[in-house]
Design a protein around this motif. Structure first.
Motif, PDB file in Angstrom:
ATOM      1  N   GLU A   1     118.208 -58.498  15.477  1.00  0.00           N
ATOM      2  CA  GLU A   1     118.803 -59.355  16.505  1.00  0.00           C
ATOM      3  C   GLU A   1     119.520 -60.557  15.859  1.00  0.00           C
ATOM      4  O   GLU A   1     119.318 -61.712  16.238  1.00  0.00           O
ATOM      5  CB  GLU A   1     117.752 -59.840  17.497  1.00  0.00           C
ATOM      6  CG  GLU A   1     118.302 -59.930  18.894  1.00  0.00           C
ATOM      7  CD  GLU A   1     117.274 -60.389  19.924  1.00  0.00           C
ATOM      8  OE1 GLU A   1     116.746 -61.490  19.797  1.00  0.00           O
ATOM      9  OE2 GLU A   1     117.042 -59.619  20.858  1.00  0.00           O
TER      10      GLU A   1
ATOM     11  N   SER B   1     120.223 -63.217  27.834  1.00  0.00           N
ATOM     12  CA  SER B   1     120.082 -61.819  27.358  1.00  0.00           C
ATOM     13  C   SER B   1     121.452 -61.210  27.090  1.00  0.00           C
ATOM     14  O   SER B   1     121.656 -60.528  26.079  1.00  0.00           O
ATOM     15  CB  SER B   1     119.387 -60.945  28.401  1.00  0.00           C
ATOM     16  OG  SER B   1     118.116 -61.421  28.644  1.00  0.00           O
TER      17      SER B   1
ATOM     18  N   ARG C   1     122.568 -60.011  23.337  1.00  0.00           N
ATOM     19  CA  ARG C   1     122.918 -58.600  23.124  1.00  0.00           C
ATOM     20  C   ARG C   1     124.358 -58.444  22.647  1.00  0.00           C
ATOM     21  O   ARG C   1     124.663 -57.639  21.770  1.00  0.00           O
ATOM     22  CB  ARG C   1     122.762 -57.810  24.421  1.00  0.00           C
ATOM     23  CG  ARG C   1     121.355 -57.443  24.739  1.00  0.00           C
ATOM     24  CD  ARG C   1     120.994 -56.129  24.069  1.00  0.00           C
ATOM     25  NE  ARG C   1     119.605 -55.818  24.330  1.00  0.00           N
ATOM     26  CZ  ARG C   1     118.957 -54.814  23.776  1.00  0.00           C
ATOM     27  NH1 ARG C   1     119.568 -54.042  22.911  1.00  0.00           N
ATOM     28  NH2 ARG C   1     117.710 -54.582  24.064  1.00  0.00           N
TER      29      ARG C   1
ATOM     30  N   TRP D   1     123.145 -52.624  33.124  1.00  0.00           N
ATOM     31  CA  TRP D   1     124.052 -53.066  32.059  1.00  0.00           C
ATOM     32  C   TRP D   1     125.345 -52.277  32.133  1.00  0.00           C
ATOM     33  O   TRP D   1     125.347 -51.107  32.529  1.00  0.00           O
ATOM     34  CB  TRP D   1     123.395 -52.864  30.689  1.00  0.00           C
ATOM     35  CG  TRP D   1     122.310 -53.853  30.418  1.00  0.00           C
ATOM     36  CD1 TRP D   1     121.029 -53.821  30.911  1.00  0.00           C
ATOM     37  CD2 TRP D   1     122.397 -55.034  29.608  1.00  0.00           C
ATOM     38  NE1 TRP D   1     120.320 -54.909  30.456  1.00  0.00           N
ATOM     39  CE2 TRP D   1     121.134 -55.665  29.651  1.00  0.00           C
ATOM     40  CE3 TRP D   1     123.408 -55.621  28.853  1.00  0.00           C
ATOM     41  CZ2 TRP D   1     120.868 -56.855  28.968  1.00  0.00           C
ATOM     42  CZ3 TRP D   1     123.146 -56.792  28.163  1.00  0.00           C
ATOM     43  CH2 TRP D   1     121.887 -57.398  28.232  1.00  0.00           C
TER      44      TRP D   1
END
Ligand code: SF4
Length: 498
Positions: free
Chosen positions: A51, A3, A7, A288
């Protein structure tokens, strides 16, 4: 870890977005820098929405890990390597890890020295912090290290003082021009040795662009650099403009009495860094760093597609000599038709082998795309230009021998290529560095591929493109926008050093 990697590669953090929005607001509309920044803004939005990799060069993955005493670093490193391979299989990272001796690509971004993982212990028992930066080759190649005292072109002597450091920083930004995909952000380390200096400079890139240095002397230097560096006029992509730098972060290390290094790590506008704090027992993401993915990113673009002014020149390959001789520096071209990619391995190959395709009238695109298998064919998922100057030793010969009429890349090329453009009748078209998603959408078909033995980014891809926008920055009349901007910015640099 997957992830975090996905990202980081696909969605720029809010502080970088904010700085790019400020940069965009400062460039007068209609200028080449403004057009470049408009394409960049769209690219940032497209990458986040789909993405997709923001830039096709997904860089050297560099992890900074802080873990509790007793945490198993061998296991963590293995998991990071597995996550990197997984993200590469998913097309979120380009296969970027190449054997330095044979040139063979490992295919999964894992190999000796890749990815880079640094561990540090901390005294939180229950949390692991992982920060990641993806810094591409174009900007890595314009990093600079100075050993003071030294003489700097246009700036004079740089002594062992903060004034000397200031001069080195200004020189590094000027010297990078557009080759590192300006506007960039720089991390700087004063002192250390050659190795620790570069490491500390890169670490500074983990600071947010809007923070303030806790050391008042360095805070002052950072502010003064940001206050004056944009007078250089390098602008987005080196096209000339008001914004050359979006951030400057400086650290100081102790040094040996005999050494005084200033190390500068230049990061392009595609400033991809993120972080997570993990639960040390479960590995779950607790929060995060730099951004909260629950809060949607603010859109950057206010237009879709290339905003035409009516002055663009539409061209279709194969190009004739008359067509390219009619172009001049500053013209905006919308190119369509067959285009071939070629970067380092292809150019080297063409020095001793015939091309696998007829290049007469062709456009040769300096690009190492991210390409995914689709049925029996291929689909390009990211395809921005790579730094052209690396092909300077070969380009003039390739143009003259094989009849190439247009070279597409970024950052411009040197005097040898400029002379070949003039003699043979060809142009250099500067595409917008890092705009990998934007340009991938101008590719309507992958018609084939040659030299696949060089690996995906280095192979020669046969692409059908439609309305691919680029700016003529070197023409067939001996003019180079890059040379002009470099000369003008050198005058400003001299004034800043006076
Ligand atoms: S934006 Fe430019 S310098 Fe940055 S990774 Fe992409 S091609 Fe390289």
């Amino acid at each position: 870890m997957v992830s975090l990697i996905v990202r980081t590669s696909t969605d720029l953090p809010p502080d970088v977005r904010a700085a790019m929005a400020v940069a965009r607001a400062q460039e007068p509309s209609g200028t080449q820098s403004a057009q470049a920044l408009a394409i960049i803004a769209q690219n940032i939005d497209l990458a986040a929405a789909d993405e997709g990799a923001i830039c096709q060069d997904t860089g050297m993955p560099t992890f900074e890990v802080k873990a509790p005493v007793g945490a198993n670093q061998i296991v963590m490193k293995r998991q990071i390597r597995e996550a990197i391979a997984d993200a590469t299989r998913r097309g979120k990272l380009r296969s970027n890890s190449v054997d330095s001796i044979t040139g063979e690509n490992s295919g999964d971004n894992v190999g000796p020295g890749t990815p880079v993982v640094h561990f540090e212990q901390w005294e939180h028992d229950d949390e692991i912090e992982v920060k990641l930066i993806l810094k591409g080759g174009g900007c890595e190649n314009v990093n600079a290290q100075y050993s003071l005292p030294t003489e700097l072109p246009n700036l004079g002597r740089a002594d062992r003082s903060l004034e000397g450091v200031r001069r080195c920083i200004l020189h590094a930004v000027w010297n990078a021009q557009g080759k590192g995909c300006a506007p960039g952000a720089i991390g700087v380390a004063i002192g250390g040795d050659r190795t620790s200096g570069y490491h500390a400079a890169k670490e500074q890139l983990f600071r947010t662009l809007d923070d303030v240095n806790p050391d008042g002397r360095l805070a002052q230097l950072e502010a003064s650099i940001m206050g004056e560096v944009n007078r250089l006029g390098v602008g987005a992509m080196g096209f000339g403009g008001r914004v050359s730098l979006i951030g400057c972060k400086i650290a100081a290390l102790n040094r040996l009495p005999a050494s005084f290094f200033v190390s500068v790590a230049y990061n392009c506008w595609a400033f991809r860094r993120l972080g997570v704090v993990l639960d040390a027992r479960t590995g779950d993401i607790k929060r995060w760093l730099y951004r909260d993915p629950a809060i949607p990113s603010v859109a950057m673009a206010d237009q879709a597609g290339f905003a035409r002014t009516g002055r663009e020149v539409a061209l279709r390959t194969p190009l004739t000599e008359a067509q390219v001789r009619s172009l001049k520096v500053g013209d905006i071209v919308l190119l369509s038709g067959r285009t071939y990619t070629g970067r380092d391995a292809v150019h080297h190959h063409l020095m001793s082998h015939d091309p696998p395709v007829d290049l007469r009238g062709a456009a040769l695109y300096h690009c190492g795309p991210v390409v995914a298998r689709e049925g029996n064919g291929w689909r390009v998922t990211a395809a921005g230009p790579t730094t052209s100057i690396r092909e300077e030793p070969y380009q003039a010969d390739v143009i003259r021998r094989y009849g190439v009429r247009a070279v597409i890349g970024k950052g411009g090329m040197g005097a040898k290529t400029l002379a070949a453009l003039k003699d043979a009748g060809a142009v250099y078209l500067n595409a917008i560095g890092g705009a990998a998603q934007f340009y991938a959408r101008t590719i309507t078909r992958v018609e084939g591929v040659s030299l696949m033995e060089f690996g995906t980014p280095e192979a020669m891809w046969h692409l059908e493109i439609e309305d691919f926008p680029a700016i003529v920055t070197m023409d067939a009349h001996g003019h180079s926008l890059h040379a002009e901007v470099e000369q003008e910015s050198a005058r400003e640099l001299t004034a800043l050093g006076a």
